[in-house]
Scaffold this motif. Structure first.
Motif, PDB file in Angstrom:
ATOM      1  N   CYS A  66      -9.934  10.858  -0.893  1.00  0.00           N
ATOM      2  CA  CYS A  66      -8.801  10.789   0.018  1.00  0.00           C
ATOM      3  C   CYS A  66      -8.790  12.000   0.939  1.00  0.00           C
ATOM      4  N   ARG A 125     -12.930   9.534   4.089  1.00  0.00           N
ATOM      5  CA  ARG A 125     -12.794   8.602   2.983  1.00  0.00           C
ATOM      6  C   ARG A 125     -14.099   7.863   2.821  1.00  0.00           C
ATOM      7  N   ARG A 174       4.052  -0.535   9.597  1.00  0.00           N
ATOM      8  CA  ARG A 174       3.896   0.727   8.884  1.00  0.00           C
ATOM      9  C   ARG A 174       5.205   1.492   8.810  1.00  0.00           C
ATOM     10  N   GLY A 222      -6.893   6.646   9.886  1.00  0.00           N
ATOM     11  CA  GLY A 222      -7.712   5.955   8.906  1.00  0.00           C
ATOM     12  C   GLY A 222      -8.658   4.942   9.509  1.00  0.00           C
ATOM     13  N   ALA A 271       0.833  -1.206   0.000  1.00  0.00           N
ATOM     14  CA  ALA A 271       0.000   0.000   0.000  1.00  0.00           C
ATOM     15  C   ALA A 271       0.867   1.255   0.000  1.00  0.00           C
ATOM     16  N   ASP A 276      -2.883   1.381   6.684  1.00  0.00           N
ATOM     17  CA  ASP A 276      -3.191   2.471   5.756  1.00  0.00           C
ATOM     18  C   ASP A 276      -2.089   3.518   5.814  1.00  0.00           C
ATOM     19  N   HIS A 278     -11.082  -3.247   7.340  1.00  0.00           N
ATOM     20  CA  HIS A 278     -10.303  -2.056   7.014  1.00  0.00           C
ATOM     21  C   HIS A 278      -9.114  -2.425   6.130  1.00  0.00           C
ATOM     22  N   CYS A 279      -8.489  -3.568   6.376  1.00  0.00           N
ATOM     23  CA  CYS A 279      -7.392  -4.020   5.520  1.00  0.00           C
ATOM     24  C   CYS A 279      -7.897  -4.322   4.111  1.00  0.00           C
ATOM     25  N   ARG A 336      -8.579   0.043  -2.203  1.00  0.00           N
ATOM     26  CA  ARG A 336      -8.357   1.436  -2.587  1.00  0.00           C
ATOM     27  C   ARG A 336      -7.071   1.609  -3.374  1.00  0.00           C
ATOM     28  N   TYR A 337      -6.071   0.778  -3.076  1.00  0.00           N
ATOM     29  CA  TYR A 337      -4.796   0.879  -3.785  1.00  0.00           C
ATOM     30  C   TYR A 337      -4.692  -0.111  -4.938  1.00  0.00           C
ATOM     31  N   GLU A 391       1.069   4.700  -2.478  1.00  0.00           N
ATOM     32  CA  GLU A 391       0.638   5.970  -1.891  1.00  0.00           C
ATOM     33  C   GLU A 391       1.656   7.060  -2.177  1.00  0.00           C
ATOM     34  N   THR A 425      -8.451  -1.047   2.417  1.00  0.00           N
ATOM     35  CA  THR A 425      -7.181  -0.429   2.044  1.00  0.00           C
ATOM     36  C   THR A 425      -6.600  -1.097   0.792  1.00  0.00           C
TER      37      THR A 425
END
Length: 564
Positions: free
Chosen positions: A88, A75, A513, A147, A27, A141, A211-212, A218-219, A31, A215
């Motif tokens: 975003c 979002r 992260r 997020g 991800a 994220d 949520h994962c 989204r990418y 980004e 994410t």
């Protein structure tokens, strides 16, 4: 031995492992405007960031449109004639699944399944873990530190945020502060500014998984063929015929073929060497297993005894959070009595590392760690911060309830001295240190004893250890500060195996992260995508010197420089 000829297209990056660390890295590579992990002043202090000065992405100021809630920074998904669009935090929009030419091509290999976090989700489901141990600002994220909070609110699932009780308290008076100085460290880690109360919630297991998934979508990381169900078995780095005589490639051999890449990200967790007190025989494995080997719970033989209303006794070995969940599951399944063996005291902590490493303003501890003069010094800091396995106050309360109902006996400072397994009755006769005369015959043993990390013993890294050896400290590789195997070998390591560079939290979501951030910086240089002029233009603003707006005069119209 001659290197293999090129048999398949070369991708920019192969990520081995589709867990949280792998998803965080993938991800982050997609980004362009990542959220800041540090303030400008903190960036200035760390020597390892100087070499990355100025590598900041630009935010193209498209038409700043309000979302359906009428606010920037949210979002939400909106369906339109041209497909799904995600808003975003910058107010710009990006289409799902698109990848700009400047972004690297990514292939993911994982033996567990073709979806992100397949093994992770199965493990949480198997142990019936309702929520994560980490606070909700630790997630994969890269675009927004909050997020997870935004996702929970936008999906109407704020009730799935579990407050971490006792972690946040009012500012203490001087008298109380003096009193706290004489208290054990486990009692001290409760003073967090009241204004940060909203941050100290844990997401439910399902909320985190969703949520994962969000994410990844989204990418554009959830497309068919993005993750291949293959087990990586060997990695080599050499020249490949029919490709180039000047540029080396990685060749990743799997159980089904091989792939070539310019860079490889190793996101495999600790490895597969399970910690066991002894090597079990084929007969003994019918009466015991490691927590990672649990397929059904309870074990079929144990379940049959429970169903026939026979008295059953189970031993759980280990002092970590997994042991607490196994105990709770066993009691709820109808086991008559559970015996909990731990080598030391049963440690109770909110997180598996100290709160000073987990809080919002944790960069002081990190600065001390990164300023260490040797890997041995860092190892000592890691051991001190982690201090073995521990359970949360929530699960400690559950265990105390089982003790009160005489369903559980917690035996600290206890180890198994000798054992004998009777295959006829399917029971164990255990002798312990110190002796326990009242210990009955045991029907089943669960070893929640964790997994060891040793890159020297990983078959996957056999060729790398032979052809490009590096120093190893207590199983951890002494990688570079860029997380590469060597400065000229773009094999990047993240997760627990990168602890000597990322710190005690390397195995956690926060480490995932942070590792992804460094990986993105390193690959930008390794893949030749960093532009010298952009780096120089934003160097001053990145380091916090001079007027950070001077660089905007040379940027294209409608561009905004974002500090990390």
């Amino acid at each position: 031995m001659a290197p293999e000829a090129l048999e398949c297209p070369v991708v920019d990056v192969i990520i081995i492992g589709a867990g949280p660390c792998g998803l965080a890295a993938a991800a982050r590579l997609r980004e362009e405007t990542p959220s800041a992990l540090f303030t400008d002043e903190e960036h200035q202090r760390y020597h390892w960031l100087k070499r990355h000065s100025g590598r900041m992405a630009l935010v193209r100021a498209h038409n700043r449109t309000l979302n359906s809630a009428g606010k920037h920074g949210r979002r939400v998904s909106q369906k339109g004639q041209k497909g799904e669009v995600h808003w975003c935090k910058t107010g710009t929009k990006s289409c799902t699944g698109t990848r700009s030419p400047s972004q690297p091509s990514i292939l993911v290999l994982d033996s567990s399944g073709d979806r992100w976090l397949e093994k992770w989700n199965r493990s949480f489901e198997k142990l019936q873990i309702p929520c994560l141990r980490s606070p909700m600002f630790f997630h994969v994220d890269p675009g927004d530190r909050d997020g997870m909070l935004a996702f929970s609110r936008e999906t109407g699932r704020e009730d799935e945020l579990w407050e971490i009780p006792g972690c946040v308290g009012q500012e203490l008076s001087k008298h109380k502060k003096k009193k706290r100085q004489s208290m054990p460290s486990s009692k001290v880690e409760i003073a967090i500014d009241e204004r940060d109360r909203k941050d100290y919630f844990s997401p439910s297991t399902k909320l985190f998984a969703d949520h994962c998934t969000f994410t990844a979508s989204r990418y554009g990381l959830d497309k068919s063929g993005q993750i291949l169900v293959q087990e990586a078995r060997d990695i080599t780095y050499d020249y490949v015929p029919d490709y180039s005589n000047t540029e080396k490639l990685f060749t990743v051999k799997t159980d089904k073929g091989c792939f070539h890449a310019k860079a490889v990200v190793l996101a495999i967790g600790p490895g597969n060497t399970k910690n066991m007190p002894w090597q079990m025989s084929k007969t003994e494995i019918t009466g015991a297993c490691h927590s990672l080997d649990i397929k059904t719970f309870p074990d079929p033989g144990l379940k049959a005894k429970i169903k026939s209303r026979r008295e059953t006794n189970v031993v759980v070995v280990g002092g970590g959070l997994s042991s607490a969940h196994i105990i709770d599951m066993a009691v709820k399944a109808g086991v008559s009595k559970v015996w909990h063996f731990t080598r030391g005291e049963l440690k109770v902590k909110h997180f598996d590392i100290g709160l000073t490493w987990m809080g919002k303003f944790k960069n002081y501890e990190k600065a001390v760690f990164w300023s260490a003069e040797s890997d041995e010094e860092r190892l000592d800091m890691i051991k001190t911060a982690r201090n073995g396995g521990s359970i949360t106050p929530r699960m400690h309360k559950v265990l105390k309830q089982h003790v009160a109902h005489k369903k559980l006996s917690i035996c600290t400072h206890t180890t198994i001295a000798s054992k004998y397994y009777d295959p006829v009755s399917g029971t164990w006769q255990l002798d312990t240190t110190p002796p326990m005369p009242d210990l009955p015959r045991i029907d089943y043993i669960y070893f929640a004893t964790g997994v060891s990390s040793n890159v020297a013993e990983l078959p996957l890294l056999g060729s790398m250890n032979r052809d490009h050896p590096i120093e190893i400290k207590q199983g951890l590789p002494c990688i570079t500060e860029d997380l590469t195997w060597k400065h000229d070998i773009p094999l990047l390591v993240t997760g627990r195996l990168a602890a000597l560079q990322l710190g005690p939290g390397a195995a956690n979501l926060e480490g995932a992260r942070l590792g992804a951030e460094r990986i993105a910086w390193t690959l930008e240089r390794a893949l030749g995508r960093a532009k010298d002029e952009d780096r120089e233009l934003s160097r001053v603003s990145f380091c916090g010197h001079g007027n950070r707006y001077d660089c905007l005069s040379n940027q294209p119209q409608h561009s905004v420089m974002v500090s990390a």
